[in-house]
Design a protein around this motif. Structure first.
Motif, mmCIF file in Angstrom:
data_model
loop_
_atom_site.group_PDB
_atom_site.id
_atom_site.type_symbol
_atom_site.label_atom_id
_atom_site.label_comp_id
_atom_site.label_asym_id
_atom_site.label_seq_id
_atom_site.Cartn_x
_atom_site.Cartn_y
_atom_site.Cartn_z
ATOM 1 N N LEU A 244 -0.140 -0.078 2.123
ATOM 2 C CA LEU A 244 -0.145 -1.370 1.445
ATOM 3 C C LEU A 244 0.603 -2.412 2.271
ATOM 4 N N ALA A 245 1.715 -2.022 2.896
ATOM 5 C CA ALA A 245 2.474 -2.958 3.731
ATOM 6 C C ALA A 245 1.650 -3.396 4.936
ATOM 7 N N ASP A 262 7.803 -5.717 -2.282
ATOM 8 C CA ASP A 262 8.859 -4.893 -2.865
ATOM 9 C C ASP A 262 8.204 -3.621 -3.389
ATOM 10 N N ALA A 263 8.221 -2.559 -2.566
ATOM 11 C CA ALA A 263 7.622 -1.279 -2.934
ATOM 12 C C ALA A 263 8.743 -0.305 -3.246
ATOM 13 N N ALA A 281 -5.389 -4.579 -5.237
ATOM 14 C CA ALA A 281 -4.341 -5.275 -4.488
ATOM 15 C C ALA A 281 -4.938 -6.369 -3.601
ATOM 16 N N GLU A 282 -6.030 -6.065 -2.928
ATOM 17 C CA GLU A 282 -6.652 -7.059 -2.052
ATOM 18 C C GLU A 282 -7.172 -8.254 -2.852
ATOM 19 N N VAL A 298 4.908 -9.600 -3.842
ATOM 20 C CA VAL A 298 4.133 -8.455 -4.306
ATOM 21 C C VAL A 298 5.116 -7.344 -4.656
ATOM 22 N N SER A 299 5.002 -6.841 -5.870
ATOM 23 C CA SER A 299 5.865 -5.751 -6.332
ATOM 24 C C SER A 299 4.989 -4.574 -6.706
ATOM 25 N N CYS A 300 5.340 -3.392 -6.185
ATOM 26 C CA CYS A 300 4.563 -2.182 -6.474
ATOM 27 C C CYS A 300 5.547 -1.049 -6.755
ATOM 28 N N LEU A 301 5.487 -0.525 -7.971
ATOM 29 C CA LEU A 301 6.415 0.538 -8.347
ATOM 30 C C LEU A 301 5.707 1.530 -9.272
#
Length: 376
Positions: A244-245, A262-263, A281-282, A298-301
């Protein structure tokens, strides 16, 4: 009554009326003929009057009543024939007006509207005879035509949505591929190219090429966006975060705007459809890039049971019309011709397929979209 019984009843009533009128006309002519018939050239009436008898000479009859008597004898035959002819015409007219006229006009109007491609009407009838049943059959045919047209329209609309989503979702992987090729080309042009950087770019190109290939195969086999298959596979969370990064880095370099990721660190594996995650995401990031002023967060958790992906920008936010009416296909925030208005809508459908949801909201500065994917 059905048509046969109705015709018989009308004919019987008119025949009875004709018979009665014929008898009356025949009797009337006969009575008039007897009253006007001549009694001879001259005669004697004997008048009895007590106590004596008187005689009176009869004057000669006039020749005028002979023509009238002849006319009456002709009318005795002609009037019944005329009455029965009128009864036959009356039977035809009554049968047409009572049983045929209204259903035929209804069917004619309905056929004319169908020929004009207008199916927004109803064939109504209060008759239960053969023509009434024909009207009901005509109404059933109209409803079936309307249903078929609606199904065809829905199929065309689904195909339009599918084609738009297909074109939209191919843009972002192609953008990443172009970015990877540019970086690889720059690395090669340096005096001392780093093999590790080249290998990373080639690996990224290979991964995205396989993604595009799988996506094309998937979209070629489905008829609706809702039919996109879900393929969950176990994946290491750190690998997903790293991919993703990389994707965001390429999208950032191509847009000229800053993307902050922010993963959250998670040591386990997740059961997820990677293609659905990255398509969402895209789509969300590319939409945010269109409206952001300079920065996107972008936050992914994940907690192992669900994954939360949040994309926030510093743009003008969602318009009131979009928030009021909800996210729909081909609904654009701007009038840019190169955009289809399918990004958010496709993301919602993909989230539903992954047992999740998408929410949109405006913040103090900009908009935020949050997609939740179920990992169970």
């Amino acid at each position: 009554m059905n048509l046969k019984r109705a015709l018989f009843a009308i004919a019987l009533l008119n025949s009875a009326a004709a018979l009665l009128l014929s008898l009356l006309s025949f009797w009337g002519c006969m009575e008039l003929s007897c009253a006007l018939s001549p009694q001879g050239e001259g005669g004697t009436f004997i008048i009895y009057s007590a106590p004596e008898t008187m005689t009176e000479n009869m004057p000669p009859s006039s020749p005028a009543p002979r023509g009238i008597v002849h006319l009456l004898s002709v009318l005795q035959i002609a009037l019944p024939v005329l009455i029965y002819t009128l009864a036959l015409l009356s039977t035809s007219c009554m049968f047409y007006r009572l049983k045929l006229q209204k259903p035929l006009e209804t069917l004619k109007r309905g056929a004319a509207r169908i020929m004009d491609s207008d199916l927004d009407f109803t064939v109504e009838t209060d008759s239960r005879d053969e023509l009434g049943q024909l009207c009901l059959a005509f109404e059933s045919m109209r409803r079936e035509l309307e249903d078929n047209n609606r199904r065809l329209w829905r199929q065309v609309e689904e195909r339009r949505r599918l084609n738009a989503a297909f074109s939209h979702n191919l843009r972002n992987p192609v953008t990443v591929l172009k970015g990877a090729v540019k970086l690889a080309g720059r690395e090669i042009q340096t005096d001392a190219p780093d093999p590790r950087h080249l290998a990373a770019q080639l690996s990224l190109i290979e991964n995205y090429t396989e993604r595009i290939e799988r996506y094309v195969e998937t979209m070629s086999s489905v008829q609706r966006l809702e039919d996109i298959p879900l393929r969950r596979e176990p994946a290491i969370w750190s690998d997903i975060a790293a991919e993703l990064a990389d994707m965001l880095r390429f999208m950032e370099s191509d847009s000229g705007k800053q993307i902050l990721l922010d993963a959250e660190s998670y040591s386990g594996t997740v059961l997820i459809d990677r293609s659905i995650l990255f398509q969402i995401a895209e789509n969300l990031v590319s939409n945010a890039l269109r409206f952001a002023e300079s920065r996107i967060r972008v936050s992914c958790l994940t907690d192992g049971e669900r994954l939360t992906l949040s994309v926030a920008d510093d743009g003008p936010g969602f318009p009131d019309k979009l928030r009021k009416n909800g996210i729909r296909p081909f609904q654009k925030g701007t009038e840019e011709a190169e955009h289809f208005g399918m990004g958010l809508y496709t993301s919602i459908l993909l989230s539903w397929r992954h047992e999740g949801s998408v929410t949109v909201q405006n913040r103090e500065a900009g908009a935020e979209v949050t997609a939740i994917l179920g990992l169970g």
